[in-house]
Design an enzyme around this catalytic site. Structure first.
Site, PDB file in Angstrom:
ATOM      1  N   GLY A   1       0.832  -1.207   0.000  1.00 16.24           N
ATOM      2  CA  GLY A   1       0.000   0.000   0.000  1.00 16.24           C
ATOM      3  C   GLY A   1       0.865   1.255   0.000  1.00 16.24           C
ATOM      4  O   GLY A   1       2.092   1.182   0.133  1.00 16.24           O
TER       5      GLY A   1
ATOM      6  N   GLY B   1      -2.272   1.956  12.275  1.00 18.33           N
ATOM      7  CA  GLY B   1      -2.466   3.270  11.645  1.00 18.33           C
ATOM      8  C   GLY B   1      -3.748   3.328  10.849  1.00 18.33           C
ATOM      9  O   GLY B   1      -4.174   4.401  10.423  1.00 18.33           O
TER      10      GLY B   1
ATOM     11  N   THR C   1      -7.472   3.659   9.641  1.00 20.02           N
ATOM     12  CA  THR C   1      -8.546   4.521  10.141  1.00 20.02           C
ATOM     13  C   THR C   1      -9.893   4.008   9.620  1.00 20.02           C
ATOM     14  O   THR C   1      -9.942   3.095   8.798  1.00 20.02           O
ATOM     15  CB  THR C   1      -8.353   5.985   9.685  1.00 20.02           C
ATOM     16  OG1 THR C   1      -8.399   6.033   8.255  1.00 20.02           O
ATOM     17  CG2 THR C   1      -7.030   6.551  10.168  1.00 20.02           C
TER      18      THR C   1
ATOM     19  N   PRO D   1      -4.734   7.913  14.920  1.00 19.37           N
ATOM     20  CA  PRO D   1      -5.239   8.283  13.591  1.00 19.37           C
ATOM     21  C   PRO D   1      -4.188   9.002  12.766  1.00 19.37           C
ATOM     22  O   PRO D   1      -4.333   9.132  11.553  1.00 19.37           O
ATOM     23  CB  PRO D   1      -6.407   9.224  13.910  1.00 19.37           C
ATOM     24  CG  PRO D   1      -6.089   9.800  15.253  1.00 19.37           C
ATOM     25  CD  PRO D   1      -5.341   8.721  15.982  1.00 19.37           C
TER      26      PRO D   1
ATOM     27  N   HIS E   1      -7.776  15.534   1.532  1.00 17.86           N
ATOM     28  CA  HIS E   1      -6.931  14.373   1.228  1.00 17.86           C
ATOM     29  C   HIS E   1      -7.031  14.021  -0.257  1.00 17.86           C
ATOM     30  O   HIS E   1      -7.948  14.458  -0.950  1.00 17.86           O
ATOM     31  CB  HIS E   1      -7.363  13.148   2.054  1.00 17.86           C
ATOM     32  CG  HIS E   1      -6.838  13.162   3.452  1.00 17.86           C
ATOM     33  ND1 HIS E   1      -7.510  13.788   4.484  1.00 17.86           N
ATOM     34  CD2 HIS E   1      -5.706  12.650   4.006  1.00 17.86           C
ATOM     35  CE1 HIS E   1      -6.813  13.646   5.608  1.00 17.86           C
ATOM     36  NE2 HIS E   1      -5.714  12.965   5.344  1.00 17.86           N
TER      37      HIS E   1
ATOM     38  N   LYS F   1      -8.617   8.272  -1.006  1.00 16.41           N
ATOM     39  CA  LYS F   1      -8.945   7.983   0.407  1.00 16.41           C
ATOM     40  C   LYS F   1     -10.389   7.494   0.490  1.00 16.41           C
ATOM     41  O   LYS F   1     -11.285   8.078  -0.117  1.00 16.41           O
ATOM     42  CB  LYS F   1      -8.739   9.237   1.265  1.00 16.41           C
ATOM     43  CG  LYS F   1      -8.998   8.973   2.736  1.00 16.41           C
ATOM     44  CD  LYS F   1      -8.395  10.039   3.621  1.00 16.41           C
ATOM     45  CE  LYS F   1      -8.723   9.792   5.086  1.00 16.41           C
ATOM     46  NZ  LYS F   1      -8.111   8.560   5.604  1.00 16.41           N
TER      47      LYS F   1
ATOM     48  N   GLY G   1      -9.622  10.128   9.918  1.00 16.66           N
ATOM     49  CA  GLY G   1      -9.438   9.744  11.321  1.00 16.66           C
ATOM     50  C   GLY G   1      -8.747  10.859  12.086  1.00 16.66           C
ATOM     51  O   GLY G   1      -9.022  11.098  13.271  1.00 16.66           O
ATOM     52  N   THR G   2      -7.867  11.579  11.415  1.00 15.48           N
ATOM     53  CA  THR G   2      -7.161  12.688  12.067  1.00 15.48           C
ATOM     54  C   THR G   2      -8.126  13.819  12.406  1.00 15.48           C
ATOM     55  O   THR G   2      -8.054  14.401  13.491  1.00 15.48           O
ATOM     56  CB  THR G   2      -6.050  13.221  11.132  1.00 15.48           C
ATOM     57  OG1 THR G   2      -5.192  12.135  10.828  1.00 15.48           O
ATOM     58  CG2 THR G   2      -5.264  14.336  11.779  1.00 15.48           C
TER      59      THR G   2
HETATM   60  P1  NAD Z   1      -3.668   1.759   0.519  1.00 21.89           P
HETATM   61  O1  NAD Z   1      -4.982   1.341  -0.052  1.00 21.89           O
HETATM   62  O2  NAD Z   1      -2.636   2.327  -0.405  1.00 21.89           O
HETATM   63  O3  NAD Z   1      -2.970   0.520   1.289  1.00 21.89           O
HETATM   64  C1  NAD Z   1      -3.650  -0.418   2.065  1.00 21.89           C
HETATM   65  C2  NAD Z   1      -3.040  -1.773   1.740  1.00 21.89           C
HETATM   66  O4  NAD Z   1      -3.595  -2.753   2.611  1.00 21.89           O
HETATM   67  C3  NAD Z   1      -3.336  -2.227   0.293  1.00 21.89           C
HETATM   68  O5  NAD Z   1      -2.114  -2.535  -0.372  1.00 21.89           O
HETATM   69  C4  NAD Z   1      -4.231  -3.451   0.485  1.00 21.89           C
HETATM   70  O6  NAD Z   1      -4.039  -4.431  -0.520  1.00 21.89           O
HETATM   71  C5  NAD Z   1      -3.753  -3.932   1.853  1.00 21.89           C
HETATM   72  N1  NAD Z   1      -4.716  -4.860   2.470  1.00 21.89           N
HETATM   73  C6  NAD Z   1      -6.068  -4.817   2.455  1.00 21.89           C
HETATM   74  N2  NAD Z   1      -6.597  -5.883   3.083  1.00 21.89           N
HETATM   75  C7  NAD Z   1      -5.548  -6.615   3.529  1.00 21.89           C
HETATM   76  C8  NAD Z   1      -5.440  -7.847   4.231  1.00 21.89           C
HETATM   77  N3  NAD Z   1      -6.528  -8.516   4.621  1.00 21.89           N
HETATM   78  N4  NAD Z   1      -4.193  -8.313   4.529  1.00 21.89           N
HETATM   79  C9  NAD Z   1      -3.089  -7.649   4.134  1.00 21.89           C
HETATM   80  N5  NAD Z   1      -3.128  -6.476   3.428  1.00 21.89           N
HETATM   81  C10 NAD Z   1      -4.346  -5.974   3.148  1.00 21.89           C
HETATM   82  O7  NAD Z   1      -4.000   2.781   1.685  1.00 21.89           O
HETATM   83  P2  NAD Z   1      -3.003   3.759   2.472  1.00 21.89           P
HETATM   84  O8  NAD Z   1      -3.095   5.132   1.886  1.00 21.89           O
HETATM   85  O9  NAD Z   1      -1.675   3.111   2.630  1.00 21.89           O
HETATM   86  O10 NAD Z   1      -3.748   3.829   3.882  1.00 21.89           O
HETATM   87  C11 NAD Z   1      -3.999   2.663   4.649  1.00 21.89           C
HETATM   88  C12 NAD Z   1      -4.713   3.056   5.931  1.00 21.89           C
HETATM   89  O11 NAD Z   1      -3.848   3.873   6.749  1.00 21.89           O
HETATM   90  C13 NAD Z   1      -5.984   3.896   5.721  1.00 21.89           C
HETATM   91  O12 NAD Z   1      -6.934   3.519   6.691  1.00 21.89           O
HETATM   92  C14 NAD Z   1      -5.503   5.320   5.951  1.00 21.89           C
HETATM   93  O13 NAD Z   1      -6.527   6.197   6.360  1.00 21.89           O
HETATM   94  C15 NAD Z   1      -4.513   5.078   7.072  1.00 21.89           C
HETATM   95  N6  NAD Z   1      -3.498   6.130   7.236  1.00 21.89           N
HETATM   96  C16 NAD Z   1      -3.168   6.425   8.522  1.00 21.89           C
HETATM   97  C17 NAD Z   1      -2.171   7.338   8.790  1.00 21.89           C
HETATM   98  C18 NAD Z   1      -1.762   7.565  10.222  1.00 21.89           C
HETATM   99  O14 NAD Z   1      -0.810   8.334  10.475  1.00 21.89           O
HETATM  100  N7  NAD Z   1      -2.403   6.898  11.193  1.00 21.89           N
HETATM  101  C19 NAD Z   1      -1.496   7.973   7.737  1.00 21.89           C
HETATM  102  C20 NAD Z   1      -1.843   7.636   6.423  1.00 21.89           C
HETATM  103  C21 NAD Z   1      -2.843   6.702   6.182  1.00 21.89           C
END
Ligand code: NAD
Length: 268
Positions: free
Chosen positions: A12, A99, A101, A124, A156, A160, A166-167
């Site tokens: 991801g 991480g 959300t 978040p 964003h 998304k 979440g933030t």
């Molecule tokens: P993304 O879609 O690019 O990546 C998510 C990945 O998870 C994908 O590659 C998907 O194939 C994988 N995935 C889904 N189901 C799975 C499973 N069962 N097993 C293994 N892998 C699985 O999304 P992203 O932009 O990387 O964001 C991911 C999450 O993180 C979102 O919820 C986003 O809001 C959150 N996020 C949080 C923060 C933070 O600081 N807390 C920052 C950025 C993003």
């Protein structure tokens, strides 16, 4: 000592950054990685997927092996995947950094339940700047008291999937808590048509989605004749990834409990 860090959701946007962030450190290495079974990244090398040299770590199609082969696991995936991973963390006694959300109340309850058995950091937003903003916005809200309307605006990228971010909810929570309000009771997540005048007790949210915006958040305090805006803009996902890796190294060996970034930054 080199800490063995597992990454779930390795291909991801955040997963790739996390692999880079772990490998940038001398005190940690990527020990295992997993992706959704339908991901094209399954079977590929985690380093290559993240744009690095091969690490000799093949991306698995099930997170269970990641938990068996890591001291701490970082999960930025989807709520349903994270709920499955909670079970793996408890069964293997592995610390977890979440991480992801977009959890509903039941999902959050599952996280709290698992945190009675293994240490979990759930935030978040893992950026130091955003967590500082939470603290500053809460202090501003306390000083302004009842005389200002509070609005939270977030923007964003177009991919998304959850809204508001979440933030943004975390920011609303920090502000509401500081002034003795309950966010679920005062949050307004959208306005349309004849809404009537604004109730001063409410906290409004506005969401923007477009292009490649990494993440912008503003807490707006609007009064009579003046307003204060506190804004954070993330320009690279590396800020979240390095914060999450810092959290992973911090949580290792801690007692089972639900922690957030404020614990790591000593903001409590
Ligand atoms: P993304 O879609 O690019 O990546 C998510 C990945 O998870 C994908 O590659 C998907 O194939 C994988 N995935 C889904 N189901 C799975 C499973 N069962 N097993 C293994 N892998 C699985 O999304 P992203 O932009 O990387 O964001 C991911 C999450 O993180 C979102 O919820 C986003 O809001 C959150 N996020 C949080 C923060 C933070 O600081 N807390 C920052 C950025 C993003």
């Amino acid at each position: 000592m080199t800490v063995e860090v597992g990454i779930v959701g390795a291909a991801g946007r955040m997963g790739q950054m996390l692999i880079q962030a772990v490998e940038q450190r001398e005190d940690a290495r990527v020990s295992a990685a997993a992706e959704h079974p339908k991901s094209e990244a399954v079977g590929r090398d985690a380093g290559s997927v993240a744009g690095l040299n091969p690490l000799g770590v093949k991306i698995a199609n099930d997170a269970a092996s990641v938990f068996k082969n890591s001291q701490v696991v970082i999960d930025f995936t989807l709520p349903e995947a994270t709920v499955y991973n909670l079970q793996q963390a408890v069964e293997t006694g592995t610390a977890l950094v979440i991480g992801t959300t977009g959890f509903d109340a039941a999902g959050k309850a599952r996280i709290e339940e698992a945190a009675r058995k293994v240490p979990i950091v759930f935030a978040p937003n893992f950026s130091v700047g955003v967590n500082l903003m939470f603290k500053v916005a809460a202090e501003v809200a306390q000083v302004l008291e009842e005389n200002f309307d509070i609005e939270i605006i977030e923007a964003h990228h177009r991919n998304k999937v959850d809204a508001p971010s979440g933030t943004a909810i975390g920011l609303g929570d920090a502000i509401a808590e500081a002034i003795g309000r309950s966010l679920p009771e005062v949050a307004i997540y959208g306005r349309e048509g004849h809404t009537g005048a604004r109730d001063r007790q409410t906290i409004g949210f506005s969401t923007i989605r477009g292009g490649d915006i990494v993440g912008d958040h503003t807490a707006l305090f609007a009064g009579e004749g003046e307003r204060i805006e506190i804004t954070h803009r993330a320009s690279s996902r590396m800020t979240f990834a390095s914060g999450a890796v810092r959290a992973a190294l911090w949580v290792l060996g801690k007692e089972p409990k639900l922690y957030d970034m404020r614990d790591i930054l000593n903001f409590r």
